[in-house]
Design a protein around this motif. Structure first.
Motif, PDB file in Angstrom:
ATOM      1  N   PHE A  26      16.038 -23.977  56.537  1.00 20.56           N
ATOM      2  CA  PHE A  26      14.800 -23.943  56.004  1.00 20.56           C
ATOM      3  C   PHE A  26      14.776 -24.178  54.531  1.00 20.56           C
ATOM      4  CE2 PHE A  26      13.654 -20.851  59.576  1.00 20.56           C
ATOM      5  CZ  PHE A  26      13.272 -21.871  60.565  1.00 20.56           C
ATOM      6  N   SER A  27      15.793 -24.770  53.841  1.00 21.80           N
ATOM      7  CA  SER A  27      15.828 -24.809  52.450  1.00 21.80           C
ATOM      8  C   SER A  27      14.746 -25.964  51.942  1.00 21.80           C
ATOM      9  CB  SER A  27      17.236 -25.366  52.029  1.00 21.80           C
ATOM     10  OG  SER A  27      17.495 -26.627  52.743  1.00 21.80           O
ATOM     11  N   ALA A  28      14.397 -27.115  52.795  1.00 29.69           N
ATOM     12  CA  ALA A  28      13.505 -28.050  52.326  1.00 29.69           C
ATOM     13  C   ALA A  28      12.204 -27.291  52.274  1.00 29.69           C
ATOM     14  CB  ALA A  28      13.557 -29.172  53.263  1.00 29.69           C
ATOM     15  N   MET A  29      12.241 -26.463  53.579  1.00 30.53           N
ATOM     16  CA  MET A  29      10.815 -25.787  53.407  1.00 30.53           C
ATOM     17  C   MET A  29      10.237 -24.955  52.429  1.00 30.53           C
ATOM     18  SD  MET A  29      10.760 -25.534  57.822  1.00 30.53           S
ATOM     19  CE  MET A  29       9.285 -24.560  57.966  1.00 30.53           C
ATOM     20  N   GLU A  30      11.553 -24.151  52.050  1.00 32.58           N
ATOM     21  CA  GLU A  30      11.240 -23.226  51.020  1.00 32.58           C
ATOM     22  C   GLU A  30      10.942 -24.053  49.589  1.00 32.58           C
ATOM     23  OE1 GLU A  30      15.131 -21.391  50.868  1.00 32.58           O
ATOM     24  OE2 GLU A  30      14.956 -19.848  52.278  1.00 32.58           O
ATOM     25  N   MET A  31      11.108 -25.007  49.581  1.00 37.48           N
ATOM     26  CA  MET A  31      10.768 -25.943  48.282  1.00 37.48           C
ATOM     27  C   MET A  31       9.252 -25.904  48.418  1.00 37.48           C
ATOM     28  SD  MET A  31      11.428 -29.843  47.460  1.00 37.48           S
ATOM     29  CE  MET A  31      10.402 -30.269  48.948  1.00 37.48           C
ATOM     30  N   LEU A  32       8.482 -25.815  49.282  1.00 39.37           N
ATOM     31  CA  LEU A  32       6.960 -26.100  49.504  1.00 39.37           C
ATOM     32  C   LEU A  32       6.367 -24.782  48.922  1.00 39.37           C
ATOM     33  CD1 LEU A  32       6.583 -27.373  53.170  1.00 39.37           C
ATOM     34  CD2 LEU A  32       6.726 -28.724  50.951  1.00 39.37           C
ATOM     35  N   ASP A  33       7.270 -23.639  48.975  1.00 39.65           N
ATOM     36  CA  ASP A  33       6.591 -22.381  48.538  1.00 39.65           C
ATOM     37  C   ASP A  33       6.309 -22.512  46.862  1.00 39.65           C
ATOM     38  OD1 ASP A  33       6.238 -19.552  47.522  1.00 39.65           O
ATOM     39  OD2 ASP A  33       6.946 -19.318  49.571  1.00 39.65           O
ATOM     40  N   GLY A  34       7.028 -23.083  46.056  1.00 40.27           N
ATOM     41  CA  GLY A  34       6.826 -23.211  44.622  1.00 40.27           C
ATOM     42  C   GLY A  34       7.296 -21.916  43.765  1.00 40.27           C
ATOM     43  N   ASP A  35       7.732 -21.026  44.387  1.00 41.92           N
ATOM     44  CA  ASP A  35       8.131 -19.867  43.494  1.00 41.92           C
ATOM     45  C   ASP A  35       9.293 -20.346  42.615  1.00 41.92           C
ATOM     46  OD1 ASP A  35       6.175 -18.501  44.899  1.00 41.92           O
ATOM     47  OD2 ASP A  35       8.031 -17.563  46.209  1.00 41.92           O
ATOM     48  N   ASP A  36      10.030 -21.383  42.911  1.00 39.95           N
ATOM     49  CA  ASP A  36      11.152 -21.707  42.068  1.00 39.95           C
ATOM     50  C   ASP A  36      11.216 -22.912  41.226  1.00 39.95           C
ATOM     51  OD1 ASP A  36      12.757 -19.856  43.166  1.00 39.95           O
ATOM     52  OD2 ASP A  36      13.400 -21.075  44.661  1.00 39.95           O
ATOM     53  N   GLY A  37       9.858 -23.152  41.194  1.00 37.25           N
ATOM     54  CA  GLY A  37       9.290 -24.286  40.305  1.00 37.25           C
ATOM     55  C   GLY A  37       7.989 -24.945  40.603  1.00 37.25           C
ATOM     56  N   VAL A  38       7.428 -25.924  39.964  1.00 37.88           N
ATOM     57  CA  VAL A  38       6.372 -26.686  40.311  1.00 37.88           C
ATOM     58  C   VAL A  38       6.398 -27.645  41.588  1.00 37.88           C
ATOM     59  CG1 VAL A  38       4.279 -27.587  39.691  1.00 37.88           C
ATOM     60  CG2 VAL A  38       5.223 -25.907  38.042  1.00 37.88           C
ATOM     61  N   LEU A  39       5.647 -27.541  42.504  1.00 37.71           N
ATOM     62  CA  LEU A  39       5.891 -28.338  43.663  1.00 37.71           C
ATOM     63  C   LEU A  39       5.067 -29.790  43.226  1.00 37.71           C
ATOM     64  CD1 LEU A  39       6.526 -29.136  46.592  1.00 37.71           C
ATOM     65  CD2 LEU A  39       4.099 -28.386  47.216  1.00 37.71           C
ATOM     66  N   ARG A  40       5.661 -30.941  43.596  1.00 37.76           N
ATOM     67  CA  ARG A  40       4.947 -32.113  43.210  1.00 37.76           C
ATOM     68  C   ARG A  40       4.902 -32.871  44.469  1.00 37.76           C
ATOM     69  NH1 ARG A  40       4.701 -32.754  37.483  1.00 37.76           N
ATOM     70  NH2 ARG A  40       5.929 -31.186  36.463  1.00 37.76           N
TER      71      ARG A  40
END
Length: 499
Positions: A437-451
């Motif tokens: 789920f590493s790609a889906m975790e990116m959507l959360d935005g907790d580790d940086g601003v989602l773009r």
């Protein structure tokens, strides 16, 4: 109809200070930090709930970082305050010097307002004092705002950043709760101290002044900064400079409960995937196998989240959508179909209605793929946009729960999230199964601003992603708490941005 007793919960803010700490460093003073633990009344274990900032070279620290927690009158809330000398960047405390600790109940603190207790340490060593003169050509000033207590003592409310090598500094605007600054009393004294920062912690006082909120609210106010020691020595001394308050604005910050009390409705929509990767739903190996003993992971997640959200929607009619399957009558792949197969009325009565629609849809669907979630996000976003256009006051907010074992339209999903980030809407994604789920975790935005793929950033963080496997052995309440933890903040952030 019988009703239980009302639960009274109040958020309290603790300000921590220490005096005469042990000096564990050889060439300098200790660099203290306070770690706060709360005792679990059931397991009797201590759980860390907060840490203050680390203050360099200081044996009498006044920590500016507050500790916020909920106060329950009906519970014994035992707290432990542990002080450590932090000499590295590691988050663990095993390699840091222990300076002492004390325990007490939150009730004792609340009842005494200012609680003092000795730290349990070894015998204290004698303290030596020395005068350190700053030979730099210019000062490194910072401000401290102190609130006067009823017993005449002072509590640090806010500390600004340091402006290096500058005799005419401009500090960044900051936000501080009125409760911290003056306890809600506009007449309570506030002491503002201007200090010259030193790397060894022996900051020099430039000057200070006393004011209150009534005075601070007057824009463009100018205050002389007085150093009492210099004034006593020099008959012609006027001040050590002036502090200009360029603006002070008091705003009421409405809480999530304020919006709920004001009539805000949380509109709940569910999206469930039916991908071929799930396998034959009649097989026990399938994530969507309908076990008569234990509900599958999809139903467990739906029940846990729905049990919390349903109390905030008066009509309890929820749209339930499916995606990633071939549907009757022509069995074309769809990424946005109603579970009840009634496009004009995709609503289900309560959480049980959604579960019933899910069970009825299973036998007539063909699990397929891919698993594209952007169509459902855009579907709900259209309703959120309509609410934003029509609502003159906060009345409708949309929560989309997506249950999926993976996402194939990542670029389109990022674009859809960015587009929805300025709408009254939150997206909760529960990852079901054991996939990466590493790609889906990116959507959360907790580790940086989602773009978005175009580079456009989200207006605010509206996504919460939780992998179900981390809560497989936990209670439904634990899963719901993790899934819904960010929603109140997302709601208040949206409506504050709208004024």
């Amino acid at each position: 109809m019988a009703s239980g007793p009302a639960v009274c919960v109040t958020k309290v803010e603790l300000t921590i200070a220490c005096r005469n700490l042990q000096d564990k460093d050889v060439t300098s003073k200790s660099d203290p930090m306070c770690v706060v633990h709360l005792k679990d009344p059931v397991t009797k274990t201590w759980n860390e709930i907060a840490r203050t900032e680390r203050i360099k070279n200081e044996l009498n620290p006044d920590f500016s970082k507050k500790v916020e927690m909920l106060y329950y009158f009906e519970e014994v809330q035992q707290i432990r305050f542990s002080i450590f000398d932090i000499d590295n960047t590691s988050a663990t405390l095993d390699d840091d010097d222990f300076l002492g600790e004390t325990e007490c109940s939150l009730a004792k603190i609340v009842s005494s307002k200012t609680y003092k207790s000795p730290l349990m340490t070894r015998a204290k060593k004698a303290l030596s004092k020395s005068l350190i003169i700053d030979f730099m050509g210019k000062s490194d000033p910072f401000l401290e705002f102190w609130r006067q207590n009823s017993d005449g003592t002072w509590t640090l409310a806010h500390r600004t950043e340091v402006v290096k090598n500058n005799l005419n500094p401009t500090w960044k605007p900051f936000v501080v709760p009125i409760q911290s600054l003056c306890g809600g009393d506009w007449d309570r004294k506030i002491k503002v101290m201007c200090n010259d920062w030193d790397s060894d912690g022996s900051h020099d006082l430039i000057g200070e002044f006393i004011t209150d909120m009534k005075e601070l609210e007057t824009s463009q106010k100018e205050f002389p900064c007085i150093n009492a020691k210099k004034k006593a020595k020099k008959s012609k001394y006027k001040n050590s400079g002036t502090i200009h308050v360029t603006g002070c604005k008091v705003e009421k910050q409405f809480s999530f409960l304020d919006f709920v009390f004001g009539g805000l409705q949380l509109n709940f929509t569910v999206g469930i995937d039916f991908p071929g990767s799930n396998g034959d739903p009649n097989s026990r190996d399938s994530l969507q196998f309908m076990d008569t003993v234990r509900p599958n992971e999809y139903l467990q997640a739906l029940s846990a989240v729905g049990a919390v959200v349903q109390d905030y929607d008066t009509d309890k009619m929820y749209p339930a959508l499916g995606f990633g399957a071939k549907i009757p009558p022509h069995y074309a792949v769809s990424h946005e179909f109603p579970l009840n197969f009634t496009p004009d009325n995709p609503y289900c009565q309560g959480i049980e209605g959604i579960i019933d629609g899910y069970k009825r849809a299973m036998p007539v669907l063909k699990f397929w793929g891919p698993t594209n979630i952007s169509p459902i996000i855009n579907h709900v976003a259209r309703f959120a946009y309509q609410a934003q256009s029509n609502d003159t006051s906060p009345s409708n907010y949309y929560i989309l729960l997506i249950l999926t074992d993976g996402i194939t339209d990542m670029d389109e999903t990022r674009q859809a999230i960015v587009g929805a980030s300025n709408l009254p809407m939150s997206i909760i994604i529960v990852g079901v199964g054991s996939a990466d789920f590493s790609a889906m975790e990116m959507l959360d935005g907790d580790d940086g601003v989602l773009r978005a793929p175009s580079g456009q950033p989200v207006a605010r963080d509206i996504v919460q992603f939780v992998p179900y496997r981390e809560y497989k052995k936990a209670s439904a309440a634990a899963l719901a708490k993790a899934v819904l933890a960010e929603v109140p903040g997302q709601v208040t952030q949206y409506y504050r941005s709208r004024g």
